[in-house]
Write an enzyme that holds these catalytic residues in place. Sequence first.
Site, PDB file in Angstrom:
ATOM      1  N   ASP A 143      28.343  39.334  49.619  1.00  0.00           N
ATOM      2  CA  ASP A 143      28.674  40.004  48.373  1.00  0.00           C
ATOM      3  C   ASP A 143      30.000  40.739  48.628  1.00  0.00           C
ATOM      4  O   ASP A 143      30.370  40.961  49.782  1.00  0.00           O
ATOM      5  CB  ASP A 143      27.533  40.986  48.063  1.00  0.00           C
ATOM      6  CG  ASP A 143      27.838  41.886  46.898  1.00  0.00           C
ATOM      7  OD1 ASP A 143      28.210  41.360  45.836  1.00  0.00           O
ATOM      8  OD2 ASP A 143      27.704  43.115  47.040  1.00  0.00           O
ATOM      9  N   LEU A 144      30.722  41.103  47.596  1.00  0.00           N
ATOM     10  CA  LEU A 144      32.025  41.758  47.810  1.00  0.00           C
ATOM     11  C   LEU A 144      31.923  43.275  47.676  1.00  0.00           C
ATOM     12  O   LEU A 144      32.047  44.010  48.652  1.00  0.00           O
ATOM     13  CB  LEU A 144      33.046  41.205  46.802  1.00  0.00           C
ATOM     14  CG  LEU A 144      34.436  41.832  46.874  1.00  0.00           C
ATOM     15  CD1 LEU A 144      35.112  41.546  48.215  1.00  0.00           C
ATOM     16  CD2 LEU A 144      35.315  41.313  45.735  1.00  0.00           C
ATOM     17  N   ASP A 145      31.641  43.726  46.433  1.00  0.00           N
ATOM     18  CA  ASP A 145      31.645  45.160  46.148  1.00  0.00           C
ATOM     19  C   ASP A 145      30.494  45.830  46.895  1.00  0.00           C
ATOM     20  O   ASP A 145      29.334  45.485  46.674  1.00  0.00           O
ATOM     21  CB  ASP A 145      31.476  45.403  44.637  1.00  0.00           C
ATOM     22  CG  ASP A 145      32.672  44.879  43.847  1.00  0.00           C
ATOM     23  OD1 ASP A 145      33.772  44.863  44.398  1.00  0.00           O
ATOM     24  OD2 ASP A 145      32.487  44.492  42.681  1.00  0.00           O
ATOM     25  N   THR A 150      34.582  48.941  46.290  1.00  0.00           N
ATOM     26  CA  THR A 150      35.196  48.976  44.958  1.00  0.00           C
ATOM     27  C   THR A 150      34.297  49.712  43.962  1.00  0.00           C
ATOM     28  O   THR A 150      34.734  49.979  42.842  1.00  0.00           O
ATOM     29  CB  THR A 150      35.452  47.550  44.427  1.00  0.00           C
ATOM     30  OG1 THR A 150      34.333  46.777  44.771  1.00  0.00           O
ATOM     31  CG2 THR A 150      36.713  46.964  45.001  1.00  0.00           C
ATOM     32  N   LYS A 195      25.484  48.713  40.214  1.00  0.00           N
ATOM     33  CA  LYS A 195      25.945  47.883  41.332  1.00  0.00           C
ATOM     34  C   LYS A 195      25.397  46.470  41.219  1.00  0.00           C
ATOM     35  O   LYS A 195      24.186  46.283  41.048  1.00  0.00           O
ATOM     36  CB  LYS A 195      25.550  48.517  42.666  1.00  0.00           C
ATOM     37  CG  LYS A 195      26.381  49.743  42.972  1.00  0.00           C
ATOM     38  CD  LYS A 195      26.137  50.246  44.372  1.00  0.00           C
ATOM     39  CE  LYS A 195      27.071  51.409  44.662  1.00  0.00           C
ATOM     40  NZ  LYS A 195      26.768  52.044  45.950  1.00  0.00           N
ATOM     41  N   ARG A 202      29.751  42.816  34.038  1.00  0.00           N
ATOM     42  CA  ARG A 202      30.520  43.754  33.215  1.00  0.00           C
ATOM     43  C   ARG A 202      29.833  44.062  31.894  1.00  0.00           C
ATOM     44  O   ARG A 202      29.646  45.221  31.519  1.00  0.00           O
ATOM     45  CB  ARG A 202      31.914  43.179  32.976  1.00  0.00           C
ATOM     46  CG  ARG A 202      32.895  44.199  32.456  1.00  0.00           C
ATOM     47  CD  ARG A 202      34.266  43.563  32.228  1.00  0.00           C
ATOM     48  NE  ARG A 202      34.706  42.819  33.402  1.00  0.00           N
ATOM     49  CZ  ARG A 202      35.675  41.905  33.389  1.00  0.00           C
ATOM     50  NH1 ARG A 202      36.307  41.618  32.264  1.00  0.00           N
ATOM     51  NH2 ARG A 202      36.025  41.268  34.491  1.00  0.00           N
ATOM     52  N   SER A 215      30.083  36.862  44.658  1.00  0.00           N
ATOM     53  CA  SER A 215      30.225  38.140  43.954  1.00  0.00           C
ATOM     54  C   SER A 215      30.041  37.977  42.457  1.00  0.00           C
ATOM     55  O   SER A 215      30.445  36.967  41.889  1.00  0.00           O
ATOM     56  CB  SER A 215      31.622  38.705  44.235  1.00  0.00           C
ATOM     57  OG  SER A 215      31.913  39.787  43.381  1.00  0.00           O
ATOM     58  N   ALA A 216      29.475  39.002  41.818  1.00  0.00           N
ATOM     59  CA  ALA A 216      29.344  38.994  40.357  1.00  0.00           C
ATOM     60  C   ALA A 216      30.672  39.303  39.679  1.00  0.00           C
ATOM     61  O   ALA A 216      30.815  39.128  38.472  1.00  0.00           O
ATOM     62  CB  ALA A 216      28.316  40.048  39.939  1.00  0.00           C
ATOM     63  N   LYS A 252      22.681  38.295  38.968  1.00  0.00           N
ATOM     64  CA  LYS A 252      21.676  38.680  39.941  1.00  0.00           C
ATOM     65  C   LYS A 252      20.644  39.546  39.197  1.00  0.00           C
ATOM     66  O   LYS A 252      21.065  40.348  38.363  1.00  0.00           O
ATOM     67  CB  LYS A 252      22.316  39.512  41.072  1.00  0.00           C
ATOM     68  CG  LYS A 252      23.431  38.766  41.820  1.00  0.00           C
ATOM     69  CD  LYS A 252      24.259  39.740  42.664  1.00  0.00           C
ATOM     70  CE  LYS A 252      25.456  39.026  43.272  1.00  0.00           C
ATOM     71  NZ  LYS A 252      26.353  39.925  44.011  1.00  0.00           N
ATOM     72  N   GLU A 262      24.085  41.734  51.245  1.00  0.00           N
ATOM     73  CA  GLU A 262      24.106  42.367  49.918  1.00  0.00           C
ATOM     74  C   GLU A 262      23.849  43.867  50.003  1.00  0.00           C
ATOM     75  O   GLU A 262      23.069  44.309  50.840  1.00  0.00           O
ATOM     76  CB  GLU A 262      22.971  41.783  49.059  1.00  0.00           C
ATOM     77  CG  GLU A 262      23.411  40.821  47.995  1.00  0.00           C
ATOM     78  CD  GLU A 262      24.173  41.439  46.840  1.00  0.00           C
ATOM     79  OE1 GLU A 262      24.265  42.667  46.737  1.00  0.00           O
ATOM     80  OE2 GLU A 262      24.703  40.667  46.030  1.00  0.00           O
ATOM     81  N   ASP A 263      24.469  44.629  49.097  1.00  0.00           N
ATOM     82  CA  ASP A 263      24.212  46.077  49.051  1.00  0.00           C
ATOM     83  C   ASP A 263      23.362  46.476  47.848  1.00  0.00           C
ATOM     84  O   ASP A 263      22.931  47.624  47.765  1.00  0.00           O
ATOM     85  CB  ASP A 263      25.532  46.862  48.978  1.00  0.00           C
ATOM     86  CG  ASP A 263      26.240  46.663  47.648  1.00  0.00           C
ATOM     87  OD1 ASP A 263      26.352  45.501  47.202  1.00  0.00           O
ATOM     88  OD2 ASP A 263      26.672  47.661  47.048  1.00  0.00           O
TER      89      ASP A 263
HETATM   90  P1  B16 Z   1      33.899  42.723  37.065  1.00  0.00           P
HETATM   91  P2  B16 Z   1      29.473  42.384  43.467  1.00  0.00           P
HETATM   92  C1  B16 Z   1      29.833  43.446  41.003  1.00  0.00           C
HETATM   93  O1  B16 Z   1      30.342  42.895  42.188  1.00  0.00           O
HETATM   94  C2  B16 Z   1      29.854  44.964  41.020  1.00  0.00           C
HETATM   95  O2  B16 Z   1      28.942  45.455  41.992  1.00  0.00           O
HETATM   96  C3  B16 Z   1      29.478  45.501  39.674  1.00  0.00           C
HETATM   97  O3  B16 Z   1      29.542  46.916  39.694  1.00  0.00           O
HETATM   98  C4  B16 Z   1      30.439  44.944  38.609  1.00  0.00           C
HETATM   99  O4  B16 Z   1      30.102  45.397  37.305  1.00  0.00           O
HETATM  100  C5  B16 Z   1      30.379  43.414  38.669  1.00  0.00           C
HETATM  101  O5  B16 Z   1      30.725  42.983  39.972  1.00  0.00           O
HETATM  102  C6  B16 Z   1      31.313  42.777  37.664  1.00  0.00           C
HETATM  103  O6  B16 Z   1      32.629  43.093  38.000  1.00  0.00           O
HETATM  104  O7  B16 Z   1      33.897  43.655  35.902  1.00  0.00           O
HETATM  105  O8  B16 Z   1      35.057  42.941  38.025  1.00  0.00           O
HETATM  106  O9  B16 Z   1      33.746  41.282  36.680  1.00  0.00           O
HETATM  107  O10 B16 Z   1      28.785  43.591  44.026  1.00  0.00           O
HETATM  108  O11 B16 Z   1      28.535  41.303  42.976  1.00  0.00           O
HETATM  109  O12 B16 Z   1      30.556  41.857  44.391  1.00  0.00           O
HETATM  110 MG    MG Z   2      27.645  44.577  45.688  1.00  0.00          MG
END
Ligand code: B16
Ligand code: MG
Length: 217
Positions: A8-10, A16, A44, A48, A113-114, A144, A168-169
């Site tokens: 996972d990224l964030d 982030t 998390k 979006r 990542s999402a 997810k 994953e976090d």
């Molecule tokens: P965006 P991950 C997720 O990333 C974030 O944890 C989550 O807070 C965010 O809303 C989502 O990505 C969408 O991000 O607005 O940049 O498309 O943890 O799955 O890497």
């Molecule tokens: Mg994450």
Amino acid sequence: MIKACIFDLDGVIVDTAKYHFQAWRRLANELGFDFSEADNEQLKGVSRMESLEIILKWGGVALSEEQKIEWADRKNEWYKALISNMTPDEILPGVPEFLAQLQSNGIRIALGSASKNALPVIESIGLGPVFEVVIDGTQTTLSKPDPQVFRLGAQRLGLKPYECIVFEDAESGIEAALNGRFYAVGIGRPEVLGKAHLVIPGFVGLQWEEVVKAMGV
Ligand code: B16
Ligand code: MG
């Protein structure tokens, strides 16, 4: 036999979450309410538009579908401005060393990542070339805890879920990994991520051999 790790990224590679929080909080404030960093935990790993729905509910604010899209776009512009200044210093501690261990052990590396902003983030922190496969929010239709993001990652690698470990976090991310029959390592607190096969506080000092041993894979 584990052949790849999907990250996972964030919250795993980079923090982030603090930038998402700042941008969402600005949106809430402009709509006349506020929320805390503790509330932000619930966002998390959440997409979006789903994050926006949750925040609007907290503020008791009703918007039309058109207004929702406008506010989500506005939030994304603020978020993009915040991440545009990111540097490799923001990679979470121990991550580069752990990725290097995977490379020297012949373990393949993917991102799941999402976020629709995953590519600019990994480029700005200098990790773009490390990820053989990148699945981000632009390629998924299901959030997810649906395992779609990790399944697509495994498919693109040409591997089965049981040949991959997901890092994953978010609780929803661990559930996604388990729903897809992947091995899962939680990065954070066992109270939140206890369903994972292994929970670690972070990557500092982490040895690949220890992970393999602890998980019995
Ligand atoms: P965006 P991950 C997720 O990333 C974030 O944890 C989550 O807070 C965010 O809303 C989502 O990505 C969408 O991000 O607005 O940049 O498309 O943890 O799955 O890497
Ligand atoms: Mg994450």
